[in-house]
Design an enzyme around this catalytic site. Structure first.
Site, mmCIF file in Angstrom:
data_model
loop_
_atom_site.group_PDB
_atom_site.id
_atom_site.type_symbol
_atom_site.label_atom_id
_atom_site.label_comp_id
_atom_site.label_asym_id
_atom_site.label_seq_id
_atom_site.Cartn_x
_atom_site.Cartn_y
_atom_site.Cartn_z
ATOM 1 N N ASP A 53 0.836 -1.200 0.000
ATOM 2 C CA ASP A 53 0.000 0.000 0.000
ATOM 3 C C ASP A 53 0.868 1.245 0.000
ATOM 4 O OD1 ASP A 53 -2.892 1.143 0.714
ATOM 5 O OD2 ASP A 53 -1.399 2.249 1.881
ATOM 6 N N TYR A 58 3.084 9.774 -0.678
ATOM 7 C CA TYR A 58 4.178 9.227 0.142
ATOM 8 C C TYR A 58 5.549 9.469 -0.497
ATOM 9 C CZ TYR A 58 0.422 6.540 2.461
ATOM 10 O OH TYR A 58 -0.725 6.159 3.104
ATOM 11 N N LYS A 83 -2.804 5.675 -4.203
ATOM 12 C CA LYS A 83 -3.905 6.606 -3.947
ATOM 13 C C LYS A 83 -3.624 7.940 -4.622
ATOM 14 C CE LYS A 83 -3.624 4.747 0.741
ATOM 15 N NZ LYS A 83 -2.192 4.591 0.963
ATOM 16 N N HIS A 116 -7.593 9.435 -1.818
ATOM 17 C CA HIS A 116 -6.941 9.443 -0.505
ATOM 18 C C HIS A 116 -7.816 10.087 0.584
ATOM 19 C CE1 HIS A 116 -2.527 9.185 1.032
ATOM 20 N NE2 HIS A 116 -3.359 8.994 2.023
HETATM 21 P P1 NAD Z 1 0.907 1.437 11.834
HETATM 22 O O1 NAD Z 1 -0.214 1.319 12.791
HETATM 23 O O2 NAD Z 1 1.129 0.373 10.817
HETATM 24 O O3 NAD Z 1 2.194 1.692 12.718
HETATM 25 C C1 NAD Z 1 3.473 1.707 12.182
HETATM 26 C C2 NAD Z 1 4.475 1.937 13.289
HETATM 27 O O4 NAD Z 1 4.287 0.995 14.325
HETATM 28 C C3 NAD Z 1 5.900 1.700 12.791
HETATM 29 O O5 NAD Z 1 6.437 2.876 12.257
HETATM 30 C C4 NAD Z 1 6.613 1.253 14.047
HETATM 31 O O6 NAD Z 1 6.988 2.387 14.790
HETATM 32 C C5 NAD Z 1 5.531 0.529 14.807
HETATM 33 N N1 NAD Z 1 5.569 -0.946 14.620
HETATM 34 C C6 NAD Z 1 5.362 -1.666 13.491
HETATM 35 N N2 NAD Z 1 5.445 -2.973 13.745
HETATM 36 C C7 NAD Z 1 5.695 -3.106 15.068
HETATM 37 C C8 NAD Z 1 5.875 -4.218 15.913
HETATM 38 N N3 NAD Z 1 5.793 -5.460 15.454
HETATM 39 N N4 NAD Z 1 6.144 -3.988 17.229
HETATM 40 C C9 NAD Z 1 6.215 -2.705 17.714
HETATM 41 N N5 NAD Z 1 6.031 -1.618 16.958
HETATM 42 C C10 NAD Z 1 5.780 -1.809 15.635
HETATM 43 O O7 NAD Z 1 0.738 2.889 11.146
HETATM 44 P P2 NAD Z 1 0.788 3.484 9.682
HETATM 45 O O8 NAD Z 1 2.071 3.226 9.017
HETATM 46 O O9 NAD Z 1 0.346 4.889 9.771
HETATM 47 O O10 NAD Z 1 -0.366 2.684 8.925
HETATM 48 C C11 NAD Z 1 -0.120 1.559 8.112
HETATM 49 C C12 NAD Z 1 -0.246 1.897 6.653
HETATM 50 O O11 NAD Z 1 -1.543 2.437 6.387
HETATM 51 C C13 NAD Z 1 0.695 3.008 6.187
HETATM 52 O O12 NAD Z 1 2.013 2.595 6.057
HETATM 53 C C14 NAD Z 1 0.029 3.425 4.907
HETATM 54 O O13 NAD Z 1 0.319 2.505 3.883
HETATM 55 C C15 NAD Z 1 -1.435 3.371 5.314
HETATM 56 N N6 NAD Z 1 -1.952 4.678 5.782
HETATM 57 C C16 NAD Z 1 -2.967 5.255 5.080
HETATM 58 C C17 NAD Z 1 -3.479 6.479 5.464
HETATM 59 C C18 NAD Z 1 -4.610 7.061 4.682
HETATM 60 O O14 NAD Z 1 -4.948 8.235 4.895
HETATM 61 N N7 NAD Z 1 -5.213 6.321 3.779
HETATM 62 C C19 NAD Z 1 -2.973 7.152 6.577
HETATM 63 C C20 NAD Z 1 -1.930 6.552 7.292
HETATM 64 C C21 NAD Z 1 -1.450 5.310 6.894
#
Ligand code: NAD
Length: 284
Positions: A53, A58, A83, A116
């Site tokens: 994704d 990004y 997106k 998005h």
């Molecule tokens: P997430 O909830 O996936 O959290 C990611 C963070 O959690 C990492 O940077 C790390 O610090 C921590 N983490 C990951 N694995 C871990 C583990 N096993 N143990 C401990 N800590 C851990 O948050 P995200 O990246 O914001 O969301 C996931 C994906 O969703 C994004 O990468 C993106 O692709 C998407 N996203 C979309 C939107 C949107 O507006 N559509 C907004 C934000 C994110």
């Protein structure tokens, strides 16, 4: 752990309303540079992730594309989502944005293309959606959906457009469970995809209840949270650039949370989001 022929974990698919199959767990690359995304996506593909994704906002579609090509995994085995950003809304802009994303990714089709943010007060999302419908008709995109849409903005698309969004990608985690929007999705055949599934590093994974449940299964809090998403039917796209966590986050198919575990996690809901409010978010 369930392993496919190549020795990596095998993630089950879910069906979208248009018949497209999508892996229930994928890999997110928000806040990763081009180089970080390239490295992390390569690791993820080696570990068995078959869904990535990204987004034009990004700034890492080129890195994702390089990782896909270098991996040797056949194109049709990877589900690629991107997106279009807020300044790419409108019919003509959206067609151009799709071409630009495809060219940065080095692909000739997308598996899923999302708007998005709805930006309701600008009122361009319906025209944008019509462009996505045409991209789907032309085969540039296999499935189309939205992100951060509310009941109100989704209802307008359902009432006025031809194609129902296959997916709504929204902020969703145990502290912000979105029961109302999930029920609306269920009623309309829209798949709920959770962003910030792990709470984006805001302390969710330190919650004592998740620690206790994790210990009882010999699993980490992150694995418990991802398992909860899978068991309530969400698609999840956890992000990490750390190889051990990338592996940990896909190793969630060999255990099951009990009804009591699910109830305890259900009770963690605080009803408050970490991210922006889609009713007003308009950053270009
Ligand atoms: P997430 O909830 O996936 O959290 C990611 C963070 O959690 C990492 O940077 C790390 O610090 C921590 N983490 C990951 N694995 C871990 C583990 N096993 N143990 C401990 N800590 C851990 O948050 P995200 O990246 O914001 O969301 C996931 C994906 O969703 C994004 O990468 C993106 O692709 C998407 N996203 C979309 C939107 C949107 O507006 N559509 C907004 C934000 C994110």
């Amino acid at each position: 752990m369930e392993r496919a022929e190549g020795g990596h974990v095998s993630v089950p698919d879910v069906d979208l309303i248009d018949g497209t199959a999508m892996p229930q767990l994928g890999f997110g690359v928000f806040q990763a540079s081009d180089e970080e995304a390239e490295r992390a996506v390569r690791t993820a593909l080696e570990q068995g992730y078959r869904s990535v994704d990204t987004a034009s906002a990004y700034g890492n579609e080129e890195g994702v594309g390089r990782a896909l090509r270098a991996s040797g995994v056949p194109r049709e085995e990877v589900f690629v989502t991107t997106k279009l950003w807020n300044d790419e809304q409108g019919y003509d802009n959206a067609l151009r944005a799709c071409d630009a994303s495809l060219s940065r990714l080095g692909l000739d089709y997308l598996d899923l293309y999302l708007i998005h943010w709805p930006m309701p007060s600008r009122g361009a999302y319906l025209d944008t959606w019509r462009a996505l419908e045409d991209l789907k008709r032309d085969g540039r995109v296999r499935a189309i959906g939205v992100s951060n849409f509310t009941v109100e903005t989704l209802s307008r698309i359902i009432e006025e457009a031809d194609v129902v969004p296959a997916v709504n990608q929204i902020e969703l985690h145990p502290y912000f469970q979105q029961d109302g929007l999930r029920a609306f999705h269920r009623d309309h055949g829209i798949r709920t995809e959770a962003w910030a599934p792990l709470g984006q590093g805001h302390g969710l994974l330190d919650d004592p209840a998740l620690d206790r449940i994790g210990r009882s299964h010999g699993r980490t809090p992150a694995q418990v949270v991802l398992r909860w998403h899978l068991q309530i039917g969400n698609v999840v796209i956890p992000k990490s650039v750390t190889p051990s966590r990338i592996a940990e986050n896909i190793d969630v198919f060999g255990f099951e949370l009990s009804p009591d575990d699910m109830k305890a996690i259900g009770e963690l809901d605080q009803g408050t989001r970490f991210g922006p409010d889609p009713a007003v978010f308009e950053t270009a």
